[in-house]
Structure formats: structure tokens, C-alpha cells
Design a protein around this motif. Sequence first.
Motif, PDB file in Angstrom:
ATOM      1  N   VAL A  88     -29.254  58.758 -54.409  1.00 12.56           N
ATOM      2  CA  VAL A  88     -30.548  59.576 -54.353  1.00 12.56           C
ATOM      3  C   VAL A  88     -31.647  58.824 -55.268  1.00 12.56           C
ATOM      4  O   VAL A  88     -30.944  58.822 -56.469  1.00 12.56           O
ATOM      5  CB  VAL A  88     -30.189  60.966 -54.700  1.00 12.56           C
ATOM      6  CG1 VAL A  88     -31.637  61.798 -54.843  1.00 12.56           C
ATOM      7  CG2 VAL A  88     -29.329  61.541 -53.656  1.00 12.56           C
ATOM      8  N   LEU A  89     -32.567  58.890 -54.953  1.00  8.21           N
ATOM      9  CA  LEU A  89     -33.984  58.827 -55.845  1.00  8.21           C
ATOM     10  C   LEU A  89     -34.702  60.026 -55.748  1.00  8.21           C
ATOM     11  O   LEU A  89     -35.035  60.472 -54.764  1.00  8.21           O
ATOM     12  CB  LEU A  89     -34.889  57.674 -55.252  1.00  8.21           C
ATOM     13  CG  LEU A  89     -34.417  56.274 -55.176  1.00  8.21           C
ATOM     14  CD1 LEU A  89     -35.593  55.483 -54.738  1.00  8.21           C
ATOM     15  CD2 LEU A  89     -34.175  55.887 -56.666  1.00  8.21           C
ATOM     16  N   TYR A  90     -34.733  60.844 -56.944  1.00 11.83           N
ATOM     17  CA  TYR A  90     -35.330  62.053 -56.945  1.00 11.83           C
ATOM     18  C   TYR A  90     -36.431  61.912 -57.645  1.00 11.83           C
ATOM     19  O   TYR A  90     -36.503  61.490 -58.852  1.00 11.83           O
ATOM     20  CB  TYR A  90     -34.362  63.145 -57.947  1.00 11.83           C
ATOM     21  CG  TYR A  90     -34.890  64.471 -57.800  1.00 11.83           C
ATOM     22  CD1 TYR A  90     -35.309  64.953 -56.581  1.00 11.83           C
ATOM     23  CD2 TYR A  90     -35.301  65.127 -58.939  1.00 11.83           C
ATOM     24  CE1 TYR A  90     -35.883  66.328 -56.949  1.00 11.83           C
ATOM     25  CE2 TYR A  90     -35.652  66.400 -59.177  1.00 11.83           C
ATOM     26  CZ  TYR A  90     -36.006  67.067 -57.739  1.00 11.83           C
ATOM     27  OH  TYR A  90     -36.569  68.207 -57.976  1.00 11.83           O
ATOM     28  N   LEU A  91     -37.732  62.031 -57.064  1.00  6.64           N
ATOM     29  CA  LEU A  91     -38.933  62.173 -57.447  1.00  6.64           C
ATOM     30  C   LEU A  91     -39.539  63.461 -58.265  1.00  6.64           C
ATOM     31  O   LEU A  91     -39.443  64.393 -57.764  1.00  6.64           O
ATOM     32  CB  LEU A  91     -39.934  61.612 -56.412  1.00  6.64           C
ATOM     33  CG  LEU A  91     -40.125  60.121 -55.922  1.00  6.64           C
ATOM     34  CD1 LEU A  91     -38.694  59.703 -55.453  1.00  6.64           C
ATOM     35  CD2 LEU A  91     -40.990  60.090 -54.569  1.00  6.64           C
ATOM     36  N   VAL A  92     -40.120  63.151 -59.346  1.00  8.21           N
ATOM     37  CA  VAL A  92     -40.786  64.140 -59.980  1.00  8.21           C
ATOM     38  C   VAL A  92     -41.899  63.902 -60.850  1.00  8.21           C
ATOM     39  O   VAL A  92     -42.218  62.619 -61.037  1.00  8.21           O
ATOM     40  CB  VAL A  92     -39.805  64.998 -60.988  1.00  8.21           C
ATOM     41  CG1 VAL A  92     -38.333  65.449 -60.543  1.00  8.21           C
ATOM     42  CG2 VAL A  92     -39.331  63.610 -62.244  1.00  8.21           C
ATOM     43  N   ARG A  93     -42.633  64.794 -61.214  1.00  3.80           N
ATOM     44  CA  ARG A  93     -43.770  64.563 -61.942  1.00  3.80           C
ATOM     45  C   ARG A  93     -43.521  64.543 -63.491  1.00  3.80           C
ATOM     46  O   ARG A  93     -43.886  63.541 -64.467  1.00  3.80           O
ATOM     47  CB  ARG A  93     -45.066  65.516 -61.748  1.00  3.80           C
ATOM     48  CG  ARG A  93     -45.569  65.404 -60.532  1.00  3.80           C
ATOM     49  CD  ARG A  93     -46.904  65.894 -60.022  1.00  3.80           C
ATOM     50  NE  ARG A  93     -47.573  66.010 -59.163  1.00  3.80           N
ATOM     51  CZ  ARG A  93     -48.474  66.234 -58.676  1.00  3.80           C
ATOM     52  NH1 ARG A  93     -49.297  66.947 -59.455  1.00  3.80           N
ATOM     53  NH2 ARG A  93     -49.010  66.219 -57.194  1.00  3.80           N
TER      54      ARG A  93
END
Length: 388
Positions: A88-93
Motif C-alpha cells: 500500500v501507498l498511503y497518501l496524506v498531507r
Amino acid sequence: MNVASRARGLLTQALGAYQDSPRAANWLGRQLERFDEPLRLAVVGPPRSGKSTLVQAIGEIPGELTLIDAPPPAPDTIENICLEADAVLYLVRHPHGADLDFLYTLQDHPIARAAAVNAIVVLSRADELGGGRLEALISARRLARRYRCEPELRGLCQDVVAVAGLLARAGRNLSQPEYDALAELARIERAKLEPYLLSADRFSTISPGHATLLERFGLFGIRVAISLLRQEARSLTELSAELLPRSGLSELLESIDGNFAQRREVLKARSALLGLEVVLRMEPRPAAAAIGAELERTLASAHDFTELRLLAAIRTGRVSLPRDFQQEAVQLVGGHGVGPAERLAEVDLSESIARWREFAESPGLGSDQRRAAAVVLRSCEAMASGAL
């Protein structure tokens, strides 16, 4: 026997035990088929995290990975993501607070916790952290390095990488009209152009024909591209090649390769064990009791997962060893190739075992260094015994 071989064997045994259950047999057969398919990498993120933009920027990686543009994480989608994706690539700010809830849930399973090696956190709109200034990505990379070593994240992900998603996508498929428009802007006198680069609203007034540049590149991307055109980029090809590393995409692809692609068999084995556990839990039966016991033994002795965690810890600076030991550690735990031949290239195994045993007993080592030395020593002993 490595964890991938053991997982295949357990699935085969389970197929025999559940041959009278079409649903379970189909599920188990599907887990076996996935061993011969590309690694399934899910790109996950909340709304407006730049998920679709990053999927387009990464593009296709033939023969190695299949990208899954996953739905936003929610209680009814997380289990499917866990079971369908190998990594998983988990995208966040910002990787803190509520943003980490998905990662906690992702590891909310005994097998997932025992093998927490399948996630990379991506600061996917890194240019916004610095207000679109030229140094924005530099600041975001510093932030990513700091978060990599945060105790809260160490058990949740392999790496934290900062990426300016818009710039990464634009660099991947830069068109000639876009190049020409950027080159035209670069020819404007610096003092005259600079006021228009202070905000998106101001840039929008420079010319109606440049409006699409803002949508495609963002203000940060436009600034970077103009700076490159004034310095070194003299063609579309050169500009595209310079934009990718400056967007952070090259670093992300390296992290995906080192943490996922090179160890895809281990990650597929992890998925297979998760899939097997689902069947054992949903359809318990006496004939499968021995398989459940062997599943627990496999998890307890799966050194492959420990090697992956150590490689990530060394690469991200979570663990620091003396330089000569650090280079050898990466090689011996499979950082330059997973097979014994690659691991033992230019290495005397007997000498390495003695050297790492002595190092592991050094009184001046910190706890992280001591654990790292124990992992390397176990890898050496496994190679010596033929277990790898």
C-alpha cells in the motif's frame, strides 16, 4: 524453507482440506494464482489527497507491479484493501493525528502486525507544505525524514516519502505546447515575472493562454520549470528528465522498488497467509486444525519479514551501524538480491558469522544496533544451514 515456499505449501494443504467447499476452494485457489502475478500495489488516500494524480504519475511498471486506484479508506473498504493488495501507498498531507487511523486499521490483524512491512506513507502534496515556494519540496523532504524516525510510524510503515504529485505527473507526460509556454515565461525578465508567481490568483491574470499550466503543474511546478529553463534545460526531453527527481517521484519509485518490488515473493506470501487465515476463521473444521497450527509456526519463524524491516530501518536512518558493518548488513539480508549467490558475493560466510557474532556482543551497542546485528547473524546462519 523460505516463507513463500511455506505459504504455498499451506495453501495446497488447505485446498485438500476444503475441497468439498466451493467457496473456500475458489478463494484458496485464487491466493495460489496470485503468486504468479505481478505484485498488487494499492494507492490509498482520503479525498483531495492527490491519489489519482499520483497513480497517473507512477504509470505502469510492466511485469513487476499492478497499480490499484483504491477507494477512500472507510470501515467497509479497509478489509478489502487488506486482502486484495499486497502492498500500500498511503497518501496524506501530514502524517499525524487522524491521518494515521487507516494505517492502524490496516495492521489490526495478528498476521498484519507480525508482518507490518507492506506500507509506504507518501506526503503527496508536498509542494503545499511550503506554500508553493521553490524550496517547498526541500522542506517537505526534511519533514519526511523526521517522521520516518517517529516511534508512532516505525511500526506502521517502511518509509515516508515527499512527492509533489502535480509536478510528477506533468514531468511524466510533458507536452510540446506546455514546454513552449513555459519557455516563453522563462524568457520574461525575472523582475517583471516574479510578481505573477506570488500566488495562483496573480498568475491567472498573466495570460488566458497560460491558465492550463496552473492546473497541470501547480504554482510550485511552474516555478521549478521556469528555474530549470533559465539554467540548464534546453529541450522538452531535458526538462522532463529534470522535473522527475525534483518532484520526489524518483525517490518514491526507488522506495517502491527496494521495499516492495525486490521482495514481492515475501509480500505475496504475507497476502497468502492473510487469505488462508480468513478461510480457517470463517469455516473452521477439525481437518484444518493442523494447518492453523502450522500457520502460527510459520509466522513465528518467518525471518523474511524481519529482514525487510531491518532493510527499511537502515535505508531510512532508523538504525545506524558503523559504515563497514552497515554496507555488509544490507548485502547479507538481501538488499542487493535475495538469493544466497547475491548475498554472498565477495563475502566469506564463516568469517561473516564470526564477525557479526562478535559485533552483536559488543558492550557499546544500543538496543536497535544489537537487534540489527542479531538479524544479520540469523540470516548468515540460515544461509550456512541451507535454509535460504
